[in-house]
Scaffold this active site. Structure first.
Site, PDB file in Angstrom:
ATOM      1  N   LYS A   1       0.843  -1.192   0.000  1.00 10.52           N
ATOM      2  CA  LYS A   1       0.000   0.000   0.000  1.00 10.52           C
ATOM      3  C   LYS A   1       0.884   1.250   0.000  1.00 10.52           C
ATOM      4  O   LYS A   1       1.930   1.244   0.644  1.00 10.52           O
ATOM      5  CB  LYS A   1      -0.851   0.048   1.281  1.00 10.52           C
ATOM      6  CG  LYS A   1      -2.031  -0.904   1.305  1.00 10.52           C
ATOM      7  CD  LYS A   1      -2.846  -0.720   2.577  1.00 10.52           C
ATOM      8  CE  LYS A   1      -3.971  -1.720   2.682  1.00 10.52           C
ATOM      9  NZ  LYS A   1      -5.021  -1.575   1.664  1.00 10.52           N
TER      10      LYS A   1
ATOM     11  N   ARG B   1     -10.226 -11.376   1.549  1.00  6.52           N
ATOM     12  CA  ARG B   1     -11.093 -12.389   0.947  1.00  6.52           C
ATOM     13  C   ARG B   1     -10.457 -13.770   0.990  1.00  6.52           C
ATOM     14  O   ARG B   1     -11.159 -14.774   0.973  1.00  6.52           O
ATOM     15  CB  ARG B   1     -11.477 -11.961  -0.482  1.00  6.52           C
ATOM     16  CG  ARG B   1     -10.319 -11.794  -1.415  1.00  6.52           C
ATOM     17  CD  ARG B   1     -10.684 -10.989  -2.652  1.00  6.52           C
ATOM     18  NE  ARG B   1     -10.799  -9.549  -2.360  1.00  6.52           N
ATOM     19  CZ  ARG B   1     -11.141  -8.628  -3.251  1.00  6.52           C
ATOM     20  NH1 ARG B   1     -11.422  -8.976  -4.487  1.00  6.52           N
ATOM     21  NH2 ARG B   1     -11.207  -7.356  -2.910  1.00  6.52           N
TER      22      ARG B   1
HETATM   23  N1  BES Z   1      -8.036  -3.732   4.287  1.00  7.81           N
HETATM   24  C1  BES Z   1      -8.266  -3.315   2.964  1.00  7.81           C
HETATM   25  C2  BES Z   1      -9.601  -2.584   2.812  1.00  7.81           C
HETATM   26  C3  BES Z   1      -9.721  -1.259   3.512  1.00  7.81           C
HETATM   27  C4  BES Z   1      -9.450  -0.094   2.839  1.00  7.81           C
HETATM   28  C5  BES Z   1     -10.191  -1.203   4.802  1.00  7.81           C
HETATM   29  C6  BES Z   1      -9.621   1.115   3.471  1.00  7.81           C
HETATM   30  C7  BES Z   1     -10.341   0.017   5.451  1.00  7.81           C
HETATM   31  C8  BES Z   1     -10.071   1.176   4.777  1.00  7.81           C
HETATM   32  C9  BES Z   1      -8.271  -4.498   1.996  1.00  7.81           C
HETATM   33  O1  BES Z   1      -7.507  -5.579   2.365  1.00  7.81           O
HETATM   34  C10 BES Z   1      -7.740  -4.013   0.680  1.00  7.81           C
HETATM   35  O2  BES Z   1      -6.643  -3.540   0.663  1.00  7.81           O
HETATM   36  N2  BES Z   1      -8.532  -4.130  -0.378  1.00  7.81           N
HETATM   37  C11 BES Z   1      -8.133  -3.691  -1.670  1.00  7.81           C
HETATM   38  C12 BES Z   1      -8.636  -4.695  -2.685  1.00  7.81           C
HETATM   39  C13 BES Z   1      -8.106  -4.493  -4.077  1.00  7.81           C
HETATM   40  C14 BES Z   1      -6.623  -4.760  -4.098  1.00  7.81           C
HETATM   41  C15 BES Z   1      -8.824  -5.412  -5.024  1.00  7.81           C
HETATM   42  C16 BES Z   1      -8.744  -2.327  -1.929  1.00  7.81           C
HETATM   43  O3  BES Z   1      -9.883  -2.100  -1.518  1.00  7.81           O
HETATM   44  O4  BES Z   1      -8.070  -1.493  -2.487  1.00  7.81           O
HETATM   45 ZN    ZN Z   2      -5.452  -5.403   1.799  1.00  9.96          ZN
END
Ligand code: BES
Ligand code: ZN
Ligand code: ZN
Length: 482
Positions: free
Chosen positions: A251, A325
């Site tokens: 990230k 997921r």
């Molecule tokens: N933990 C994150 C989702 C999240 C984002 C929670 C902001 C709280 C605040 C999750 O694991 C994630 O990073 N999801 C990605 C999925 C994508 C790579 C398909 C996302 O939402 O960007």
């Molecule tokens: Zn994530």
């Protein structure tokens, strides 16, 4: 710190608290029962919703909270919360708000207990908090059950907030599992903790795959409330990523902040199960907490790796940041193996949830419209904001992989990310008697944390959303089976 002791009194005169909170109706001339409008004008109490003004009247400490125009139970919960939040330096409080029904009293009790929350366990000098709250019930009918319900629900929200607010260096999957195991046993719940070796042996490739990049190994914790008089069985599943760096699909710095909250789903389902036990609800409740830390190292899962979820479905990992997921898939398969009457999962699953519904409304998806609607209704009854969202059939093909049964993310896709994640989870919900087990998935990514100012009974930091809604749903399920 425990929640304040909650009690009911008949009239404001019965209060022994240091300070009594009175509600103020707005208008040309704001009014508060038993007080001279002149006094209110003098101290600037306008009745504007959630405004809190302190005063000393006839030698007694009082505070006035603005009621605004709506004094339904959902509003009262927020008003009570805002009042207590502003008065957290006063150890004993009484609330005299316009309550008409049992639901109103429950709302004021809950709102007050939730507003008293503070997380300062890590500060050198923790501030003392509210220890006692008495609510004036007046003519409203109140039973001991109402107080017990408020106590159980508030305790569950506090527990969820405490776990989620704990910094990630102090809450690894092992810390989390140890804490749950110790507390749950004390509460009379059964606990099973699967360690990394057992997870590998039993085919939990999602949890192992996500956790393998961290020096702190993953866990799968199962807690259960199984009373003898249970006629129905609900399984809860919670995402418990104790920190989500994104893994090798790292990230950016700005998005990594607050990723300690990525275990809120697991905290939520644990707290709800503990509350079901405290209330002795006549329903079997099992909670699976899928715990892992998503980190970067030479042992991390790579984009392009293929992992195998429990039950044999292979998944090409195209993005290691779509890790929730993967751990949820394992836990949903396990949940389905028990052939329960229903499954509810809670996860901070997608940033797309925030894009679609904002910071205060959680998305609910599932495979059974009636079940999802029932969950939405139960949530609304206790003032929880959840909104039903679809799992469009055509999205399933976006998860097709060249090399495996599925891929965990469609690289470059920006459409309906919350729905696509739900479509992925849907693949792992099993059948019972030839039809899918009723399943609801709640994405709480945004609402799980409040990165802004406190509001109503919601503090900054972990919010504890959907705890009370899911508890209400389970409580209703236990009654409808009678
Ligand atoms: N933990 C994150 C989702 C999240 C984002 C929670 C902001 C709280 C605040 C999750 O694991 C994630 O990073 N999801 C990605 C999925 C994508 C790579 C398909 C996302 O939402 O960007
Ligand atoms: Zn994530
Ligand atoms: Zn995550």
């Amino acid at each position: 710190m425990p929640i304040p002791a909650l009690s009911i009194i008949a009239r404001p005169e019965d209060a022994t608290a240091e300070l009594i909170v009175h509600g103020v109706h707005p208008g040309e001339e704001p009014t508060a029962e038993g007080f001279d409008p002149e006094l209110l004008r003098g101290i600037g109490a306008t009745g504007e919703r959630e405004q809190v003004v302190r005063a000393v009247v006839d030698g007694r400490r009082v505070a006035f909270v603005g009621l605004g125009d709506d004094t339904g139970s959902v509003r009262l919960r927020q008003i009570a919360g805002a009042a207590v939040r502003a008065l957290r330096d006063v150890p004993t409080l009484a609330l005299a708000l316009p309550v008409r029904t049992t639901d109103d009293v429950l709302a004021v009790l809950e709102g007050a207990a939730l507003g008293a929350y503070r997380f300062d366990g890590l500060k050198r000098e923790p501030k003392p908090g509210v220890v006692e709250i008495a609510v004036v019930a007046g003519e409203a009918e109140v039973t001991e059950t109402v107080v017990a319900m408020a106590k159980a629900a508030s305790t569950a929200v506090w527990l969820t907030r405490d776990l989620a607010n704990t910094p990630p260096n102090l809450l690894s999957p092992v810390h989390f599992a140890d804490r749950v195991a110790a507390e749950a046993q004390q509460a009379g719940l059964s606990v099973v903790v699967r360690d990394e070796e057992r997870l590998r042996r039993e085919g939990f490739g999602g949890i192992v795959g996500v956790g393998q990049g961290s020096s702190r190994p993953p866990r799968l914790v199962t807690v259960e409330h199984a009373p003898d008089n249970a006629t129905r069985h609900v399984v809860l599943v919670g995402k418990g990523i104790t920190f989500d760096s994104g893994g090798l699909s790292l990230k950016p710095a700005g998005s990594m902040q607050h990723m300690k909250y990525d275990m809120t789903g697991a905290a939520t389902v644990y707290a709800v199960t503990a509350a079901a036990a405290a209330l002795q609800l006549p329903i079997r409740v099992t909670a699976h907490l899928a715990l892992a830390e998503n980190m970067v190292s030479s042992t991390s899962t790579r984009p392009d790796d293929v992992i195998v979820i429990r039950g044999g479905t292979s998944v090409e990992v195209t993005n290691t940041d779509a890790e929730g997921r993967l751990v949820m898939a394992d836990a949903l398969v396990l949940a389905s193996e028990a052939q329960p009457d229903a499954i509810i999962d809670v996860a901070t699953l997608t940033g797309a949830q925030q894009v679609a519904l904002g910071d205060r409304v959680s998305g609910v998806m599932g495979n059974d419209e009636a079940f999802v609607d029932a969950l939405v209704r139960a949530s609304r009854e206790v003032g929880e904001l959840v909104w039903p969202m679809p799992i469009p059939e055509e999205m399933r093909s976006m998860l097709d992989s060249e090399v495996a049964d599925l891929q965990n993310a469609k690289v470059g896709n920006r459409s309906g990310g919350m729905l696509l994640a739900a479509a992925f989870l849907n693949e792992f919900v099993g059948e019972r008697d030839g039809s899918p087990i009723p399943w609801a998935h709640i994405d709480i990514a945004g609402p799980s944390m409040n990165t802004g100012k406190p509001f109503g009974h919601t503090p900054s930091g972990a919010t504890g959303v959907v705890v009370r809604g899911v508890l209400r749903m389970i409580s209703k399920m236990s009654r409808s089976a009678e």
